[in-house]
Design a protein around this motif. Structure first.
Motif, PDB file in Angstrom:
ATOM      1  N   ALA A   8      -5.441   9.295  -9.210  1.00  0.00           N
ATOM      2  CA  ALA A   8      -6.325   9.261  -8.041  1.00  0.00           C
ATOM      3  C   ALA A   8      -7.656   8.586  -8.363  1.00  0.00           C
ATOM      4  O   ALA A   8      -8.243   7.921  -7.505  1.00  0.00           O
ATOM      5  N   GLU A   9      -8.121   8.728  -9.591  1.00  0.00           N
ATOM      6  CA  GLU A   9      -9.378   8.075  -9.978  1.00  0.00           C
ATOM      7  C   GLU A   9      -9.251   6.556  -9.837  1.00  0.00           C
ATOM      8  O   GLU A   9     -10.185   5.888  -9.376  1.00  0.00           O
ATOM      9  N   GLY A  10      -8.096   6.009 -10.196  1.00  0.00           N
ATOM     10  CA  GLY A  10      -7.838   4.579 -10.030  1.00  0.00           C
ATOM     11  C   GLY A  10      -7.714   4.196  -8.566  1.00  0.00           C
ATOM     12  O   GLY A  10      -8.131   3.111  -8.156  1.00  0.00           O
ATOM     13  N   LEU A  11      -7.124   5.085  -7.765  1.00  0.00           N
ATOM     14  CA  LEU A  11      -7.016   4.841  -6.325  1.00  0.00           C
ATOM     15  C   LEU A  11      -8.405   4.651  -5.724  1.00  0.00           C
ATOM     16  O   LEU A  11      -8.637   3.716  -4.952  1.00  0.00           O
ATOM     17  N   VAL A  12      -9.320   5.525  -6.082  1.00  0.00           N
ATOM     18  CA  VAL A  12     -10.677   5.445  -5.529  1.00  0.00           C
ATOM     19  C   VAL A  12     -11.324   4.114  -5.910  1.00  0.00           C
ATOM     20  O   VAL A  12     -11.912   3.436  -5.065  1.00  0.00           O
ATOM     21  N   GLU A  13     -11.189   3.709  -7.151  1.00  0.00           N
ATOM     22  CA  GLU A  13     -11.761   2.424  -7.577  1.00  0.00           C
ATOM     23  C   GLU A  13     -11.089   1.267  -6.836  1.00  0.00           C
ATOM     24  O   GLU A  13     -11.760   0.304  -6.432  1.00  0.00           O
ATOM     25  N   TRP A  14      -9.772   1.338  -6.653  1.00  0.00           N
ATOM     26  CA  TRP A  14      -9.026   0.311  -5.920  1.00  0.00           C
ATOM     27  C   TRP A  14      -9.526   0.227  -4.484  1.00  0.00           C
ATOM     28  O   TRP A  14      -9.745  -0.871  -3.958  1.00  0.00           O
ATOM     29  N   ILE A  15      -9.732   1.378  -3.833  1.00  0.00           N
ATOM     30  CA  ILE A  15     -10.235   1.391  -2.450  1.00  0.00           C
ATOM     31  C   ILE A  15     -11.629   0.765  -2.390  1.00  0.00           C
ATOM     32  O   ILE A  15     -11.919  -0.044  -1.502  1.00  0.00           O
ATOM     33  N   LEU A  16     -12.502   1.125  -3.315  1.00  0.00           N
ATOM     34  CA  LEU A  16     -13.867   0.595  -3.291  1.00  0.00           C
ATOM     35  C   LEU A  16     -13.889  -0.930  -3.399  1.00  0.00           C
ATOM     36  O   LEU A  16     -14.691  -1.595  -2.731  1.00  0.00           O
ATOM     37  N   VAL A  17     -12.993  -1.498  -4.197  1.00  0.00           N
ATOM     38  CA  VAL A  17     -12.913  -2.955  -4.330  1.00  0.00           C
ATOM     39  C   VAL A  17     -12.237  -3.569  -3.111  1.00  0.00           C
ATOM     40  O   VAL A  17     -12.742  -4.528  -2.514  1.00  0.00           O
ATOM     41  N   ARG A  18     -11.088  -3.013  -2.720  1.00  0.00           N
ATOM     42  CA  ARG A  18     -10.322  -3.580  -1.619  1.00  0.00           C
ATOM     43  C   ARG A  18     -11.076  -3.498  -0.296  1.00  0.00           C
ATOM     44  O   ARG A  18     -10.993  -4.386   0.544  1.00  0.00           O
ATOM     45  N   HIS A  19     -11.833  -2.442  -0.100  1.00  0.00           N
ATOM     46  CA  HIS A  19     -12.542  -2.246   1.168  1.00  0.00           C
ATOM     47  C   HIS A  19     -13.886  -2.960   1.233  1.00  0.00           C
ATOM     48  O   HIS A  19     -14.516  -2.974   2.291  1.00  0.00           O
ATOM     49  N   ARG A  20     -14.350  -3.516   0.120  1.00  0.00           N
ATOM     50  CA  ARG A  20     -15.684  -4.136   0.094  1.00  0.00           C
ATOM     51  C   ARG A  20     -15.918  -5.087   1.269  1.00  0.00           C
ATOM     52  O   ARG A  20     -16.947  -5.014   1.928  1.00  0.00           O
ATOM     53  N   PRO A  21     -14.990  -6.001   1.608  1.00  0.00           N
ATOM     54  CA  PRO A  21     -15.269  -6.922   2.718  1.00  0.00           C
ATOM     55  C   PRO A  21     -14.949  -6.351   4.110  1.00  0.00           C
ATOM     56  O   PRO A  21     -15.206  -7.000   5.110  1.00  0.00           O
ATOM     57  N   ILE A  22     -14.409  -5.147   4.170  1.00  0.00           N
ATOM     58  CA  ILE A  22     -13.999  -4.565   5.454  1.00  0.00           C
ATOM     59  C   ILE A  22     -15.199  -3.857   6.074  1.00  0.00           C
ATOM     60  O   ILE A  22     -15.672  -2.848   5.558  1.00  0.00           O
ATOM     61  N   ALA A  23     -15.658  -4.375   7.202  1.00  0.00           N
ATOM     62  CA  ALA A  23     -16.876  -3.844   7.820  1.00  0.00           C
ATOM     63  C   ALA A  23     -16.653  -2.495   8.487  1.00  0.00           C
ATOM     64  O   ALA A  23     -17.545  -1.655   8.504  1.00  0.00           O
ATOM     65  N   THR A  24     -15.475  -2.292   9.064  1.00  0.00           N
ATOM     66  CA  THR A  24     -15.218  -1.041   9.782  1.00  0.00           C
ATOM     67  C   THR A  24     -13.870  -0.462   9.379  1.00  0.00           C
ATOM     68  O   THR A  24     -12.892  -1.179   9.194  1.00  0.00           O
ATOM     69  N   SER A  25     -13.864   0.860   9.257  1.00  0.00           N
ATOM     70  CA  SER A  25     -12.642   1.584   8.923  1.00  0.00           C
ATOM     71  C   SER A  25     -12.723   2.954   9.557  1.00  0.00           C
ATOM     72  O   SER A  25     -13.740   3.645   9.439  1.00  0.00           O
ATOM     73  N   SER A  26     -11.651   3.348  10.239  1.00  0.00           N
ATOM     74  CA  SER A  26     -11.590   4.673  10.866  1.00  0.00           C
ATOM     75  C   SER A  26     -10.234   5.286  10.591  1.00  0.00           C
ATOM     76  O   SER A  26      -9.207   4.722  10.966  1.00  0.00           O
ATOM     77  N   HIS A  27     -10.236   6.431   9.918  1.00  0.00           N
ATOM     78  CA  HIS A  27      -9.021   7.213   9.680  1.00  0.00           C
ATOM     79  C   HIS A  27      -9.064   8.424  10.617  1.00  0.00           C
ATOM     80  O   HIS A  27     -10.056   9.146  10.648  1.00  0.00           O
ATOM     81  N   PHE A  28      -7.969   8.629  11.359  1.00  0.00           N
ATOM     82  CA  PHE A  28      -7.873   9.738  12.299  1.00  0.00           C
ATOM     83  C   PHE A  28      -6.746  10.664  11.877  1.00  0.00           C
ATOM     84  O   PHE A  28      -5.607  10.223  11.717  1.00  0.00           O
ATOM     85  N   ILE A  29      -7.038  11.938  11.735  1.00  0.00           N
ATOM     86  CA  ILE A  29      -6.042  12.936  11.384  1.00  0.00           C
ATOM     87  C   ILE A  29      -5.407  13.469  12.665  1.00  0.00           C
ATOM     88  O   ILE A  29      -6.098  13.783  13.632  1.00  0.00           O
ATOM     89  N   GLY A  30      -4.084  13.613  12.632  1.00  0.00           N
ATOM     90  CA  GLY A  30      -3.355  14.171  13.769  1.00  0.00           C
ATOM     91  C   GLY A  30      -2.628  15.439  13.362  1.00  0.00           C
ATOM     92  O   GLY A  30      -3.221  16.347  12.791  1.00  0.00           O
ATOM     93  N   ASN A  31      -1.330  15.471  13.622  1.00  0.00           N
ATOM     94  CA  ASN A  31      -0.525  16.645  13.287  1.00  0.00           C
ATOM     95  C   ASN A  31      -0.673  16.976  11.808  1.00  0.00           C
ATOM     96  O   ASN A  31      -0.644  16.095  10.962  1.00  0.00           O
ATOM     97  N   MET A  32      -0.815  18.256  11.519  1.00  0.00           N
ATOM     98  CA  MET A  32      -0.900  18.701  10.133  1.00  0.00           C
ATOM     99  C   MET A  32      -0.057  19.961   9.996  1.00  0.00           C
ATOM    100  O   MET A  32      -0.338  20.969  10.638  1.00  0.00           O
ATOM    101  N   LEU A  33       0.983  19.857   9.186  1.00  0.00           N
ATOM    102  CA  LEU A  33       1.834  21.015   8.916  1.00  0.00           C
ATOM    103  C   LEU A  33       1.596  21.470   7.492  1.00  0.00           C
ATOM    104  O   LEU A  33       1.723  20.686   6.548  1.00  0.00           O
ATOM    105  N   ILE A  34       1.240  22.742   7.350  1.00  0.00           N
ATOM    106  CA  ILE A  34       0.927  23.330   6.056  1.00  0.00           C
ATOM    107  C   ILE A  34       1.973  24.392   5.767  1.00  0.00           C
ATOM    108  O   ILE A  34       2.112  25.345   6.542  1.00  0.00           O
TER     109      ILE A  34
END
Length: 194
Positions: A57-83
């Motif tokens: 997961a630590e690598g995932l976070v670094e990957w996101i920070l690099v990959r998202h650098r040029p992306i001006a807007t991002s919205s994640h929406f949570i829906g159904n959640m089964l626990i």
């Protein structure tokens, strides 16, 4: 006590709310590019299978920070959640997530990486819409719930040419930011929540 009744004891209800809050905090952290906020969702050494990225997961976070650098807007929406609780300290959580991101024409490489190759018209910005599910193995350790293993299940993606920029802000409008200066981040700091 029946199995159904055991899923809704007062302690389990508290756990459900803590898990739900964890997922909401993930969305805010990834959309605000909050490195520590993203890391705080996972246990150290957790594994994430995120399509183009598979690993710690630590690598995932670094990957996101690099990959998202040029992306001006991002919205994640949570829906159904089964626990579903396997025990008092282990839960399997399936969470539907919709994502909307706008990629400038300079970010076609980042878009193609996430879609598996499709990037649309390289001369115009693109909006990407996704429908996915997080399948999380969560564990509670010393009273805290976090993700121990995540699989991203990708159900569909769509990319659309952006021919007209619909948001043309006037002076004084509050616009979302991904540089640590978003309104929610500054308000949290002002109130001592950060």
């Amino acid at each position: 006590m029946t199995t159904t009744t055991q899923q809704y004891t007062p302690e389990r209800i508290v756990s459900r709310l803590q898990i739900q809050d964890l997922m909401f905090r993930w969305c805010r952290a990834v959309d605000r590019l909050d490195r520590q906020g993203m890391l705080d969702i996972f246990w150290p050494g957790a594994i994430d299978s995120h399509g183009p990225y598979i690993g710690p997961a630590e690598g995932l976070v670094e990957w996101i920070l690099v990959r998202h650098r040029p992306i001006a807007t991002s919205s994640h929406f949570i829906g159904n959640m089964l626990i579903e609780f396997a025990s008092d300290d282990v839960a399997l959580v399936e969470t539907y997530v919709r994502t909307i991101q706008q990629y400038p024409k300079e970010a076609t490489q980042q878009l193609a990486q996430l879609t598996g190759g499709a990037a649309g018209d390289e001369s115009t910005p693109m909006d990407m819409f996704t429908s996915s599910r997080y399948l999380d193995h969560m564990e509670r350790r010393e009273g805290e719930w976090r993700v121990a293993h995540r699989d991203l299940i990708q159900d569909w993606k769509q990319i659309v040419d952006v021919k007209y920029r619909a948001l043309v802000p006037a002076e004084g409008w509050i616009i979302g930011r991904r540089d640590g200066e978003d309104q929610v981040q500054t308000e949290r700091q002002r109130l001592g929540l950060a």
